[in-house]
Motif scaffolding. Structure first.
Motif, PDB file in Angstrom:
ATOM      1  N   ALA A 106       0.831  -1.204   0.000  1.00 34.06           N
ATOM      2  CA  ALA A 106       0.000   0.000   0.000  1.00 34.06           C
ATOM      3  C   ALA A 106       0.867   1.256   0.000  1.00 34.06           C
ATOM      4  N   LEU A 107       1.947   1.225   0.757  1.00 32.92           N
ATOM      5  CA  LEU A 107       2.877   2.359   0.777  1.00 32.92           C
ATOM      6  C   LEU A 107       3.382   2.663  -0.622  1.00 32.92           C
ATOM      7  N   ASP A 108       3.755   1.624  -1.376  1.00 40.25           N
ATOM      8  CA  ASP A 108       4.251   1.833  -2.741  1.00 40.25           C
ATOM      9  C   ASP A 108       3.276   2.674  -3.551  1.00 40.25           C
ATOM     10  N   ARG A 109       1.997   2.283  -3.524  1.00 38.29           N
ATOM     11  CA  ARG A 109       0.991   2.964  -4.348  1.00 38.29           C
ATOM     12  C   ARG A 109       0.798   4.409  -3.916  1.00 38.29           C
ATOM     13  N   ILE A 110       0.840   4.636  -2.612  1.00 41.18           N
ATOM     14  CA  ILE A 110       0.656   5.992  -2.090  1.00 41.18           C
ATOM     15  C   ILE A 110       1.773   6.916  -2.567  1.00 41.18           C
ATOM     16  N   VAL A 111       3.011   6.455  -2.422  1.00 40.17           N
ATOM     17  CA  VAL A 111       4.149   7.312  -2.776  1.00 40.17           C
ATOM     18  C   VAL A 111       4.245   7.505  -4.285  1.00 40.17           C
ATOM     19  N   LEU A 112       4.032   6.441  -5.057  1.00 39.73           N
ATOM     20  CA  LEU A 112       4.122   6.578  -6.510  1.00 39.73           C
ATOM     21  C   LEU A 112       3.016   7.482  -7.051  1.00 39.73           C
ATOM     22  N   ALA A 113       1.858   7.506  -6.392  1.00 38.08           N
ATOM     23  CA  ALA A 113       0.797   8.426  -6.803  1.00 38.08           C
ATOM     24  C   ALA A 113       1.246   9.875  -6.686  1.00 38.08           C
ATOM     25  N   ALA A 114       2.115  10.141  -5.718  1.00 37.33           N
ATOM     26  CA  ALA A 114       2.575  11.516  -5.495  1.00 37.33           C
ATOM     27  C   ALA A 114       3.380  12.054  -6.666  1.00 37.33           C
ATOM     28  N   ALA A 115       4.021  11.167  -7.438  1.00 37.15           N
ATOM     29  CA  ALA A 115       4.789  11.633  -8.599  1.00 37.15           C
ATOM     30  C   ALA A 115       3.882  12.367  -9.586  1.00 37.15           C
ATOM     31  N   ARG A 116       2.615  11.946  -9.663  1.00 36.91           N
ATOM     32  CA  ARG A 116       1.644  12.613 -10.527  1.00 36.91           C
ATOM     33  C   ARG A 116       0.856  13.695  -9.796  1.00 36.91           C
ATOM     34  N   GLU A 117       0.380  13.355  -8.600  1.00 37.60           N
ATOM     35  CA  GLU A 117      -0.518  14.270  -7.907  1.00 37.60           C
ATOM     36  C   GLU A 117       0.193  15.508  -7.363  1.00 37.60           C
ATOM     37  N   ALA A 155       2.832  16.776  -9.053  1.00 33.93           N
ATOM     38  CA  ALA A 155       3.619  17.272 -10.178  1.00 33.93           C
ATOM     39  C   ALA A 155       3.567  18.792 -10.288  1.00 33.93           C
ATOM     40  N   HIS A 156       2.443  19.373  -9.904  1.00 34.81           N
ATOM     41  CA  HIS A 156       2.319  20.835  -9.984  1.00 34.81           C
ATOM     42  C   HIS A 156       3.289  21.550  -9.056  1.00 34.81           C
ATOM     43  N   LEU A 157       3.787  20.828  -8.041  1.00 31.65           N
ATOM     44  CA  LEU A 157       4.762  21.402  -7.116  1.00 31.65           C
ATOM     45  C   LEU A 157       6.195  21.158  -7.578  1.00 31.65           C
ATOM     46  N   GLY A 158       6.367  20.318  -8.596  1.00 30.70           N
ATOM     47  CA  GLY A 158       7.713  19.973  -9.033  1.00 30.70           C
ATOM     48  C   GLY A 158       8.407  19.034  -8.075  1.00 30.70           C
ATOM     49  N   VAL A 159       7.638  18.144  -7.452  1.00 31.63           N
ATOM     50  CA  VAL A 159       8.174  17.189  -6.472  1.00 31.63           C
ATOM     51  C   VAL A 159       8.339  15.832  -7.135  1.00 31.63           C
ATOM     52  N   THR A 160       9.494  15.207  -6.976  1.00 29.37           N
ATOM     53  CA  THR A 160       9.672  13.837  -7.443  1.00 29.37           C
ATOM     54  C   THR A 160       9.366  12.867  -6.303  1.00 29.37           C
ATOM     55  N   ALA A 161       8.899  11.670  -6.645  1.00 30.02           N
ATOM     56  CA  ALA A 161       8.527  10.679  -5.635  1.00 30.02           C
ATOM     57  C   ALA A 161       8.960   9.298  -6.106  1.00 30.02           C
ATOM     58  N   ASN A 162       9.751   8.629  -5.276  1.00 27.05           N
ATOM     59  CA  ASN A 162      10.278   7.312  -5.613  1.00 27.05           C
ATOM     60  C   ASN A 162      10.260   6.398  -4.401  1.00 27.05           C
ATOM     61  N   VAL A 163      10.228   5.099  -4.672  1.00 23.05           N
ATOM     62  CA  VAL A 163      10.244   4.081  -3.629  1.00 23.05           C
ATOM     63  C   VAL A 163      11.474   3.205  -3.848  1.00 23.05           C
ATOM     64  N   ILE A 164      12.153   2.842  -2.761  1.00 18.76           N
ATOM     65  CA  ILE A 164      13.346   2.002  -2.823  1.00 18.76           C
ATOM     66  C   ILE A 164      13.092   0.703  -2.077  1.00 18.76           C
ATOM     67  N   ASN A 165      13.370  -0.419  -2.738  1.00 14.12           N
ATOM     68  CA  ASN A 165      13.423  -1.713  -2.058  1.00 14.12           C
ATOM     69  C   ASN A 165      14.904  -1.998  -1.789  1.00 14.12           C
ATOM     70  N   PRO A 166      15.345  -1.899  -0.534  1.00 13.51           N
ATOM     71  CA  PRO A 166      16.781  -1.978  -0.236  1.00 13.51           C
ATOM     72  C   PRO A 166      17.347  -3.382  -0.171  1.00 13.51           C
ATOM     73  N   GLY A 167      16.497  -4.403  -0.359  1.00 12.98           N
ATOM     74  CA  GLY A 167      17.019  -5.758  -0.316  1.00 12.98           C
ATOM     75  C   GLY A 167      17.430  -6.192   1.084  1.00 12.98           C
ATOM     76  N   PRO A 168      18.275  -7.224   1.176  1.00 10.20           N
ATOM     77  CA  PRO A 168      18.618  -7.799   2.486  1.00 10.20           C
ATOM     78  C   PRO A 168      19.657  -6.976   3.239  1.00 10.20           C
ATOM     79  N   VAL A 169      19.178  -6.119   4.114  1.00 12.03           N
ATOM     80  CA  VAL A 169      20.057  -5.290   4.952  1.00 12.03           C
ATOM     81  C   VAL A 169      19.842  -5.716   6.402  1.00 12.03           C
ATOM     82  N   ASP A 170      20.877  -6.213   7.027  1.00  7.89           N
ATOM     83  CA  ASP A 170      20.743  -6.694   8.406  1.00  7.89           C
ATOM     84  C   ASP A 170      20.935  -5.539   9.376  1.00  7.89           C
ATOM     85  N   THR A 171      19.847  -5.119   9.971  1.00  9.10           N
ATOM     86  CA  THR A 171      19.903  -4.057  10.979  1.00  9.10           C
ATOM     87  C   THR A 171      19.540  -4.597  12.360  1.00  9.10           C
TER      88      THR A 171
END
Length: 261
Positions: free
Chosen positions: A179-190, A192-208
């Motif tokens: 659900a987070l993915d869809r929300i953030v990617l929607a922002a790239a369009r919604e 756009a009038h502000l000139g804001v870019t929106a991206n999602v990162i899948n960081p893979g296996p990071v042991d924290t």
């Protein structure tokens, strides 16, 4: 990496402000992201929520917020740390109020999460609802708050969020991250009038601190480089996306996972 303050058309603020959520432990991806941004010329507001760490296997790290603050300040950053339970729908506005003491927020980087393993048959309604409150609803409310308040130069705004492709055995986490993915990617369009870019990162296996010994041994065998990811790996990509050079990458779900098969 070019400092964001040197971007064409930037304001007269020497160091723009980044708000980074989920910076509760020095070993976490959020802390790595915050430090990389501070080193690249950003002032940083960050959130943390100690009760979450306290109930997880890795436990609370006493003094983490102070230690992280000191590390960011060594890079010349002004810093604000905000303890906030993002399951509270009022928290995003409160967080932005605190962050804006440093100045208007130019970049919002969302590293926060609720992550408790459970499957289709044993997930409780309470756990499911909390995962969606933190991972999905809070992300929407943070993005909404950002969009309503953003007054920066067109083309300078940045939204970045961390996701996961977990599914089986991790139902509420994986579903809420979807659900987070869809929300953030929607922002790239919604936004756009502000000139804001929106991206999602899948960081893979990071042991924290969440991996078992078995996973630490097994996962490197599935990456061409033969190693696990580090918070720094993700931080470098976030840094690029938030820089002027990263502006043309927009509306993307990026697999930054070392080639994990």
């Amino acid at each position: 990496m070019t400092s964001p303050s040197t971007a064409p058309g930037s304001t007269d603020v020497d160091r723009p402000v980044a708000l980074v959520t989920g910076v509760g432990r020095t070993a976490g991806i959020g802390a790595g992201v915050a430090e990389r941004l501070a080193a690249s010329g950003w002032d940083v507001a960050f959130t943390y929520w100690t009760p979450y760490d306290r109930r997880m296997a890795w436990g609370e790290q006493p003094g983490a917020a102070g230690g992280i603050t000191a590390s960011l300040e060594r890079h010349g950053a002004a810093v604000t740390a905000v303890e906030a339970d993002l399951a509270d729908p009022g928290a995003p506005a409160t967080v932005f109020d605190a962050a804006e003491r440093l100045g208007p927020v130019t970049a919002l980087v969302m590293c926060h999460c609720e992550s408790v393993d459970s499957g289709l048959l044993d997930t409780t309604v309470e756990s499911f609802d909390r995962h969606f409150a933190v991972n999905a609803r809070a992300t929407w409310l943070l993005v909404r708050e950002y969009g309503r308040r953003f007054t920066g130069v067109h083309g300078t705004g940045r939204l970045v969020a961390l996701t996961s492709d977990h599914t089986a055995g991790n139902l509420p986490y994986g579903a809420s991250k979807g659900a987070l993915d869809r929300i953030v990617l929607a922002a790239a369009r919604e936004l756009a009038h502000l000139g804001v870019t929106a991206n999602v990162i899948n960081p893979g296996p990071v042991d924290t601190g969440w991996m078992s010994d078995e996973l630490r041994e097994e996962l490197p065998r599935h990456t061409p480089l033969g190693r696990l990811g580090t918070p720094r790996d993700t931080a470098h990509l976030v840094d690029f996306l938030c820089s002027p050079q990263g502006q043309w990458v927009n509306g993307q779900l990026l697999m930054s996972n070392g080639g994990l098969a």
